[in-house]
Design an enzyme around this catalytic site. Structure first.
Site, PDB file in Angstrom:
ATOM      1  N   LYS A  35       0.944  -1.215  -0.140  1.00 31.31           N
ATOM      2  CA  LYS A  35      -0.168   0.000  -0.011  1.00 31.31           C
ATOM      3  C   LYS A  35       1.006   1.217   0.249  1.00 31.31           C
ATOM      4  CE  LYS A  35      -0.415  -0.296   4.999  1.00 31.31           C
ATOM      5  NZ  LYS A  35      -1.123  -0.742   6.179  1.00 31.31           N
ATOM      6  N   TYR A 259      15.613  30.680   6.107  1.00 31.79           N
ATOM      7  CA  TYR A 259      14.631  31.378   6.617  1.00 31.79           C
ATOM      8  C   TYR A 259      14.600  31.280   8.242  1.00 31.79           C
ATOM      9  CZ  TYR A 259      12.445  30.841   2.163  1.00 31.79           C
ATOM     10  OH  TYR A 259      11.869  30.973   0.684  1.00 31.79           O
TER      11      TYR A 259
HETATM   12  C1  LIG Z   1      -0.278  -1.905   6.811  1.00 36.90           C
HETATM   13  C2  LIG Z   1      -0.686  -2.930   7.245  1.00 36.90           C
HETATM   14  C3  LIG Z   1       0.216  -4.039   7.557  1.00 36.90           C
HETATM   15  C4  LIG Z   1       1.722  -3.975   7.334  1.00 36.90           C
HETATM   16  O1  LIG Z   1       2.137  -3.402   8.275  1.00 36.90           O
HETATM   17  P1  LIG Z   1       3.761  -3.362   8.803  1.00 36.90           P
HETATM   18  O2  LIG Z   1       4.024  -2.809  10.156  1.00 36.90           O
HETATM   19  O3  LIG Z   1       4.195  -2.196   7.882  1.00 36.90           O
HETATM   20  O4  LIG Z   1       4.426  -4.603   8.586  1.00 36.90           O
HETATM   21  C5  LIG Z   1      -0.566  -5.385   7.999  1.00 36.90           C
HETATM   22  N1  LIG Z   1      -1.649  -5.488   7.956  1.00 36.90           N
HETATM   23  C6  LIG Z   1      -2.472  -4.216   7.836  1.00 36.90           C
HETATM   24  C7  LIG Z   1      -4.045  -4.748   8.279  1.00 36.90           C
HETATM   25  C8  LIG Z   1      -2.027  -3.227   7.663  1.00 36.90           C
HETATM   26  O5  LIG Z   1      -3.004  -2.396   7.483  1.00 36.90           O
END
Ligand SMILES: *Cc1c(COP(=O)(O)O)cnc(C)c1O
EC number: 5.1.1.1
Length: 363
Positions: A35, A259
């Site tokens: 994702k 800045y």
């Molecule tokens: C994002 C997510 C993961 C992966 O999490 P990590 O901490 O990056 O391994 C796993 N399960 C769900 C439901 C998630 O939303």
């Protein structure tokens, strides 16, 4: 000339990390979580890299339907799961058409499924709230929700089962074992595949690995735990964020830079200006002293990070030149360490890079 700033993604590191996760969870299938543009590493790049190698990932986890469709459009064949489920009834025929699986975590989704007429049943994972209290069907509502899915002709059988941990990154926290127990007692005797573990649980709670593990951050070679590093688990950081020095300037004691003029040199020195800023996703709140790597040595950020640039104190004896390469994080400067300086987590740093950063997949 290579564009800068750029995020160089190592194919070798991603594939190594996948293999390493297989060793850590030898009895589980691997749902590579890609994702948020593959945690900033490039959605299709990562999927192809970890999907098309020997013993590649068995499936991919996503947060949005658009992400899953991008994978299908890119020719990715494996199992795809929407970890937050579908948002609208109109998503359902799209899921069926593209063979995308969905989490079901809420009553509204049960109602939409019950009211739907689909060309084929959709594959679902019923998410149980075993103690995180963000998404998921509550313990008390589980039996009824499960029955509704069983009775629903739009839902493929068996129904798969999942939960998610709140504190798996704290190896001492008893909540994780409580969540495991809660989940296991609810689903005892039911058919369907099971998944509980994100990266932290895969690494620290092997009893939660079940049929599928869902590693995200570990796949990218980064530790999910504050104060830890991926390399401590024989993972290799997959991203190197690099840019160039675009100015090297003599700087007098007492002069300020940037800045707000709030950093002032205590002695004569040489400042470097690096072409990266918050417009690229490098955080504006990176404080003085946050390290960057130039010609093999760490130098501190001084002054405020601006949109397109940041300034570093190269030191009075510096011989760095305009055009020299600068590493913001990577193999020799862990993103976990940079995140600690900035007061955030590595997840946020890698994910927040903007489209101005060219993402290049290297061997
Ligand atoms: C994002 C997510 C993961 C992966 O999490 P990590 O901490 O990056 O391994 C796993 N399960 C769900 C439901 C998630 O939303």
């Amino acid at each position: 000339m290579k564009p800068f700033p750029r995020a160089e993604i190592s194919r070798h590191a991603l594939q190594h990390n996948l293999t390493r996760l297989r060793d850590i969870a030898p009895n589980s299938q691997i749902m590579a979580v890609v994702k948020a543009n593959g945690y900033g590493h490039g959605l299709l790049n990562v999927a192809e890299c970890v999907g098309n190698c020997t013993h590649g990932a068995d499936g991919f986890g996503l947060a949005r339907l658009e992400e899953a469709l991008e994978l299908r459009d890119g020719g990715v064949k494996g199992r795809l799961l929407l970890l937050e489920g579908f948002f609208r009834a109109s998503d359902l025929p799209v899921l069926v058409e593209h063979d995308i699986e969905t989490v079901v975590h809420h009553e509204f989704q049960l109602e939409m499924l019950a009211a739907s007429q689909l060309a084929k049943p959709v594959k679902v994972w019923l998410k149980i709230d075993s103690g995180m209290h963000r998404l998921g069907i509550g313990i008390a509502e589980f039996v009824q929700a499960y029955q509704k899915l069983m009775d629903c002709s739009s839902v493929a059988k068996p129904i798969n089962l999942m939960t998610h941990f709140a504190c798996a990154d704290e190896p001492q926290n008893p909540l994780t074992q409580q969540q495991i127990n809660q989940f296991e007692s609810l689903i005892k005797g039911l058919d369907g595949e099971r998944t509980l573990a994100n990266s932290a649980a895969t690494l620290f709670w092997p009893q939660s690995q079940a049929d599928w593990v869902r590693p995200g951050i570990a796949l990218y070679g980064v530790s999910p735990v504050v104060g830890d590093k991926g390399t401590n688990h024989q993972l290799i950081p997959a991203m190197e964020l690099v840019s160039n020095l675009i100015a090297v300037r003599k700087h007098k004691a007492g002069d300020s830079v940037g800045y707000g003029a709030y950093w002032t040199a205590k002695q004569d020195t040489i400042l470097g200006v690096v072409a990266i800023g918050y417009g690229d996703g490098y955080p504006r709140n990176a404080p003085e002293g946050t390290p960057v790597l130039i010609n093999g040595r760490r130098v501190p950020i001084v002054g405020r990070v601006s949109m397109d640039m940041l300034t570093v104190d190269l030191g009075a004896d510096a011989i760095d030149q305009v055009g020299d390469s600068v590493q913001l994080w990577g193999k020799s400067l862990a993103v976990e360490e940079v995140a600690e300086h900035i007061g955030t987590i590595a997840y946020e740093l890698v994910t927040k890079l903007t489209p101005r950063v060219a993402v290049a997949l290297l061997d």
